[in-house]
Design a protein around this motif. Structure first.
Motif, PDB file in Angstrom:
ATOM      1  N   VAL A 130       4.650  12.436   0.516  1.00  0.00           N
ATOM      2  CA  VAL A 130       4.095  12.143   1.846  1.00  0.00           C
ATOM      3  C   VAL A 130       5.231  12.068   2.858  1.00  0.00           C
ATOM      4  O   VAL A 130       5.138  12.636   3.953  1.00  0.00           O
ATOM      5  N   GLN A 131       6.309  11.410   2.484  1.00  0.00           N
ATOM      6  CA  GLN A 131       7.465  11.273   3.374  1.00  0.00           C
ATOM      7  C   GLN A 131       8.042  12.634   3.747  1.00  0.00           C
ATOM      8  O   GLN A 131       8.409  12.866   4.894  1.00  0.00           O
ATOM      9  N   GLU A 166      -1.860  18.939  -0.948  1.00  0.00           N
ATOM     10  CA  GLU A 166      -2.436  18.564  -2.246  1.00  0.00           C
ATOM     11  C   GLU A 166      -3.311  19.679  -2.808  1.00  0.00           C
ATOM     12  O   GLU A 166      -3.249  19.985  -3.995  1.00  0.00           O
ATOM     13  N   ALA A 209       0.834  -1.202   0.000  1.00  0.00           N
ATOM     14  CA  ALA A 209       0.000   0.000   0.000  1.00  0.00           C
ATOM     15  C   ALA A 209       0.872   1.256   0.000  1.00  0.00           C
ATOM     16  O   ALA A 209       1.964   1.271   0.559  1.00  0.00           O
ATOM     17  N   THR A 210       0.375   2.306  -0.641  1.00  0.00           N
ATOM     18  CA  THR A 210       1.092   3.579  -0.617  1.00  0.00           C
ATOM     19  C   THR A 210       0.949   4.179   0.775  1.00  0.00           C
ATOM     20  O   THR A 210       0.098   3.758   1.573  1.00  0.00           O
ATOM     21  N   LEU A 211       1.752   5.180   1.053  1.00  0.00           N
ATOM     22  CA  LEU A 211       1.690   5.821   2.366  1.00  0.00           C
ATOM     23  C   LEU A 211       0.335   6.499   2.593  1.00  0.00           C
ATOM     24  O   LEU A 211      -0.206   6.451   3.696  1.00  0.00           O
ATOM     25  N   LYS A 212      -0.208   7.097   1.525  1.00  0.00           N
ATOM     26  CA  LYS A 212      -1.533   7.739   1.665  1.00  0.00           C
ATOM     27  C   LYS A 212      -2.595   6.696   2.015  1.00  0.00           C
ATOM     28  O   LYS A 212      -3.473   6.954   2.845  1.00  0.00           O
ATOM     29  N   GLU A 213      -2.507   5.523   1.388  1.00  0.00           N
ATOM     30  CA  GLU A 213      -3.470   4.451   1.699  1.00  0.00           C
ATOM     31  C   GLU A 213      -3.294   3.983   3.135  1.00  0.00           C
ATOM     32  O   GLU A 213      -4.282   3.720   3.827  1.00  0.00           O
ATOM     33  N   ARG A 214      -2.026   3.905   3.597  1.00  0.00           N
ATOM     34  CA  ARG A 214      -1.778   3.504   4.989  1.00  0.00           C
ATOM     35  C   ARG A 214      -2.373   4.518   5.961  1.00  0.00           C
ATOM     36  O   ARG A 214      -2.920   4.139   6.996  1.00  0.00           O
ATOM     37  N   ASP A 246      -1.215  15.500  -6.659  1.00  0.00           N
ATOM     38  CA  ASP A 246      -1.566  14.265  -5.975  1.00  0.00           C
ATOM     39  C   ASP A 246      -0.258  13.727  -5.409  1.00  0.00           C
ATOM     40  O   ASP A 246       0.657  13.393  -6.163  1.00  0.00           O
ATOM     41  N   ASP A 256       2.736  11.612  -4.011  1.00  0.00           N
ATOM     42  CA  ASP A 256       3.248  10.251  -4.079  1.00  0.00           C
ATOM     43  C   ASP A 256       3.919   9.938  -2.733  1.00  0.00           C
ATOM     44  O   ASP A 256       3.916  10.775  -1.827  1.00  0.00           O
ATOM     45  N   ASP A 257       4.508   8.757  -2.616  1.00  0.00           N
ATOM     46  CA  ASP A 257       5.132   8.376  -1.352  1.00  0.00           C
ATOM     47  C   ASP A 257       6.248   9.332  -0.937  1.00  0.00           C
ATOM     48  O   ASP A 257       6.396   9.652   0.235  1.00  0.00           O
TER      49      ASP A 257
END
Length: 149
Positions: free
Chosen positions: A50-51, A38, A2-7, A44, A46-47
């Motif tokens: 988000v990081q 965003e 899962a991507t970080l956003k999904e987590r 949008d 990406d990981d």
């Protein structure tokens, strides 16, 4: 995987279902920071994006902990430490000091840096390899030691 956003979304759902108000508060703050970025930048995330935001939030928590400690507010220190621990779950595993020292040795040899004035060359080689995986202050400190600065 899962991507970080999904987590982040999954963590929010799980904490709502379990009634874990503390985690829910932390994850809502993180989600709000991600959405703000965003919307502001019309992107949008990406990981990597988000990081970067999580790293910023981690630094803010660390600064807050220092401030609260010096002000004698242990109650607030504990809250910030709990949030810091939560945020770190969204970051890759941090490098150990030995691993950083090995990378610094490599970067100094690669850049042929001879003194503190050439620290920029060394840092330019190190930063892509340590980004998000090591504390920048620690990397900087080790490079200074190595170059005699």
């Amino acid at each position: 995987m899962a991507t970080l956003k999904e987590r982040v979304s999954e963590t929010m759902k799980a904490s709502m279902k379990s009634g874990d108000k503390e985690t829910l508060g932390f994850v809502r703050n993180l989600h709000a920071a991600l959405r703000k970025k965003e919307i502001d930048d019309r992107i949008d995330l990406d990981d990597a994006g988000v990081q970067k935001i999580v790293n910023t939030l981690v630094k803010q928590r660390q600064d807050s902990i220092e401030q609260y400690r010096s002000g004698g507010r242990e109650d607030l220190v504990q809250k910030e430490e709990a949030e810091l621990k939560f945020l770190k779950t969204f970051l890759p595993e941090q490098m150990g000091e030995a691993e950083i020292r090995t990378l610094v040795e490599w970067a100094v040899a690669e850049s042929k840096a001879a003194g503190p004035k050439e620290m920029g060359k060394v840092m330019a080689l190190l930063m892509p390899k340590t980004q998000g995986r090591a504390d920048g202050k620690l990397v900087n400190q080790i490079v200074k030691e190595k170059l005699g600065g």
